[in-house]
Motif scaffolding. Structure first.
Motif, short mmCIF file in Angstrom:
data_model
loop_
_atom_site.label_atom_id
_atom_site.label_comp_id
_atom_site.label_asym_id
_atom_site.label_seq_id
_atom_site.Cartn_x
_atom_site.Cartn_y
_atom_site.Cartn_z
N MET A 55 0.61 -1.24 -0.22
CA MET A 55 0.21 -0.15 -0.12
C MET A 55 1.11 1.01 -0.10
O MET A 55 0.61 2.37 -0.98
CB MET A 55 -0.82 -0.16 1.17
N ILE A 56 2.08 1.43 1.14
CA ILE A 56 2.68 2.29 0.48
C ILE A 56 4.14 1.47 0.42
O ILE A 56 4.62 1.16 1.38
CB ILE A 56 2.06 3.44 2.13
N GLU A 57 5.12 2.52 -0.02
CA GLU A 57 6.47 2.18 -0.44
C GLU A 57 7.14 3.58 -0.21
O GLU A 57 7.13 4.17 -0.67
CB GLU A 57 6.51 1.41 -1.28
N ILE A 65 10.70 2.23 4.98
CA ILE A 65 9.79 1.86 5.46
C ILE A 65 8.25 1.10 4.05
O ILE A 65 7.97 2.15 3.37
CB ILE A 65 8.49 3.01 6.39
N SER A 66 7.64 0.47 4.49
CA SER A 66 6.14 -0.36 4.10
C SER A 66 4.86 -0.72 4.65
O SER A 66 5.81 -1.19 5.52
CB SER A 66 7.27 -1.28 3.68
N VAL A 67 4.22 -0.56 4.20
CA VAL A 67 3.09 0.01 4.91
C VAL A 67 2.19 -1.10 4.15
O VAL A 67 1.23 -0.97 3.08
CB VAL A 67 2.03 1.13 5.55
N LYS A 68 1.48 -2.15 4.66
CA LYS A 68 0.81 -3.10 3.45
C LYS A 68 -0.45 -2.74 3.97
O LYS A 68 -1.26 -2.23 5.23
CB LYS A 68 0.80 -4.47 4.37
N ASN A 69 -1.78 -3.32 2.76
CA ASN A 69 -2.72 -3.29 3.30
C ASN A 69 -3.84 -3.88 3.91
O ASN A 69 -3.33 -4.77 4.65
CB ASN A 69 -3.76 -3.69 1.88
N GLY A 70 -4.16 -3.26 4.74
CA GLY A 70 -4.85 -3.51 5.92
C GLY A 70 -4.25 -3.10 7.18
O GLY A 70 -4.75 -3.73 8.48
N VAL A 73 6.08 5.94 -3.02
CA VAL A 73 5.07 4.89 -3.76
C VAL A 73 3.74 4.15 -2.96
O VAL A 73 3.77 3.61 -2.27
CB VAL A 73 5.45 3.44 -4.59
N VAL A 74 2.71 5.26 -3.31
CA VAL A 74 1.14 4.26 -2.51
C VAL A 74 0.26 4.23 -3.89
O VAL A 74 -0.38 4.42 -5.08
CB VAL A 74 0.28 6.40 -1.76
N ASP A 75 -0.33 2.45 -3.07
CA ASP A 75 -0.76 2.31 -4.73
C ASP A 75 -0.44 1.79 -5.83
O ASP A 75 -1.19 2.42 -6.98
CB ASP A 75 -2.06 2.93 -4.35
N GLY A 76 0.99 1.29 -6.08
CA GLY A 76 1.60 1.62 -7.06
C GLY A 76 2.12 2.84 -7.84
O GLY A 76 2.72 2.68 -8.66
N GLN A 77 1.48 3.93 -7.22
CA GLN A 77 1.97 5.04 -8.50
C GLN A 77 2.93 5.66 -7.06
O GLN A 77 2.63 6.06 -5.99
CB GLN A 77 1.21 5.74 -8.03
N ALA A 114 -4.91 11.34 -6.93
CA ALA A 114 -4.48 10.55 -5.66
C ALA A 114 -4.24 10.94 -4.54
O ALA A 114 -5.18 9.62 -3.52
CB ALA A 114 -2.55 10.30 -6.11
N ARG A 115 -4.26 12.20 -4.10
CA ARG A 115 -4.69 12.45 -3.10
C ARG A 115 -6.36 11.83 -2.15
O ARG A 115 -5.97 12.45 -0.59
CB ARG A 115 -4.91 14.30 -2.21
N GLN A 116 -6.77 12.16 -2.96
CA GLN A 116 -8.36 11.82 -2.84
C GLN A 116 -8.30 10.72 -2.26
O GLN A 116 -9.76 10.56 -1.40
CB GLN A 116 -9.37 12.26 -4.20
N SER A 117 -7.70 9.38 -2.65
CA SER A 117 -7.83 8.38 -1.83
C SER A 117 -7.32 8.51 -0.19
O SER A 117 -6.64 6.99 0.28
CB SER A 117 -7.65 7.35 -2.86
N ILE A 118 -6.77 9.04 0.32
CA ILE A 118 -5.97 9.71 1.43
C ILE A 118 -6.46 10.39 2.36
O ILE A 118 -6.26 11.49 2.16
CB ILE A 118 -4.54 9.67 1.00
N GLY A 119 -6.86 9.90 3.71
CA GLY A 119 -7.36 10.77 3.82
C GLY A 119 -6.65 10.75 5.46
O GLY A 119 -5.70 10.63 5.46
#
Ligand code: ADP
Ligand code: ADP
Length: 232
Positions: free
Chosen positions: A1-3, A26-31, A63-67, A80-85
């Motif tokens: 999700m985040i790299e 850092i690496s944050v996984k989905n969930g 990289v967030v969600d592959g971008q 892209a920011r619209q999917s980050i609260g």
């Protein structure tokens, strides 16, 4: 999700370069509910704000969600920011607007379909238990209620990721538990990945499954946790 890879943020202080964040990966996984802890000035907030490019990294990739957000044009980045609260220590509500309007404005800025905004706003206010307060102004609410409005506003556009900057630092222990339980519900029921920056170990230990300890802009250690629960 985040790299985040080799991310550095350099500021000029007193005419000398200073790395607020220094070569962090850092690496944050989905969930995940991912915690970042460290003393004041460690670089936590700067790191968090680079995940949605509120701060632009001096070096490194985000990289967030592959971008890779550092490679996007202004328009692509806004999308892209619209999917980050995001939520903050001091809630950052608009004081001359009602609770309902605070959420509606966020939906408008996100280009949420016009006909569905009212229904969605009421739905998220119900989710955080505040639909009965929709017509009130922020000054009429307690701190915990204000943070719940901020959470409703942050999740209104159905983001995949929620960034929390010291979300409970101006709240008392009971209200802190209440907010942490809302965050956990957002993670479990809505599947939103959460990153929480805090200087309070109790907060991190109660809901996070991973924690990165920062000091002097650097990652000291990243540890897997078994969330202890919120006392419920
Ligand atoms: P934390 O969230 O861990 O308290 P911050 O990320 O807010 O730490 O700050 C890290 C360091 O970067 C601090 O020393 C702070 O003073 C410095 N800093 C943050 N923002 C700026 C800025 N815009 N200009 C210069 N220095 C800054
Ligand atoms: P919470 O459990 O969310 O912290 P409180 O028990 O502190 O809420 O507040 C209960 C009620 O008192 C709420 O309905 C809120 O609207 C009202 N209230 C709390 N703080 C204030 C304030 N500073 N000014 C006006 N009303 C307040």
């Amino acid at each position: 999700m985040i790299e985040l890879t080799n991310v550095t943020k350099t500021y000029i202080q007193h005419k000398t370069k200073f790395h607020a964040v220094d070569n962090v990966t850092i690496s944050v996984k989905n969930g995940d509910i991912y915690g970042v802890i460290g003393r004041s000035g460690a670089g936590k907030s700067t790191l968090l704000r680079m995940i949605n490019l509120l701060e632009i990294p001096t070096k490194g990739s985000v990289v967030v969600d592959g971008q890779d957000l550092t490679q996007l044009t202004g328009k692509q980045l806004r999308l892209a920011r619209q999917s980050i609260g995001m939520i903050f220590q001091h809630f950052n509500l608009v004081s001359n607007k009602t609770i309902l309007d605070n959420v509606l404005v966020a939906l408008e800025l996100a280009n949420y379909p016009k006909k569905e905004r009212m229904e969605r706003a009421l739905e998220v206010l119900r989710f955080v238990g505040l639909e009965d307060h929709a017509a009130k102004y922020p000054s009429q609410l307690s701190g915990g209620q204000k943070q719940r409005v901020a959470i409703a506003r942050a999740i209104a556009n159905k983001p995949k990721l929620l960034l929390c900057d010291e979300p409970t630092s101006s709240l008392d222990p009971n209200t802190t538990r209440e907010i942490l339980s809302v965050l956990r519900k957002i993670n479990q029921e809505l599947g939103v990945t959460i990153v929480i920056v805090s200087h309070e170990m109790d907060v991190i230990k109660s809901i996070c499954n991973l924690v990165t300890i920062m000091d002097n802009g650097k990652v000291y250690e990243t540890i897997g946790l078994k969330p202890e629960g919120i006392g419920d």
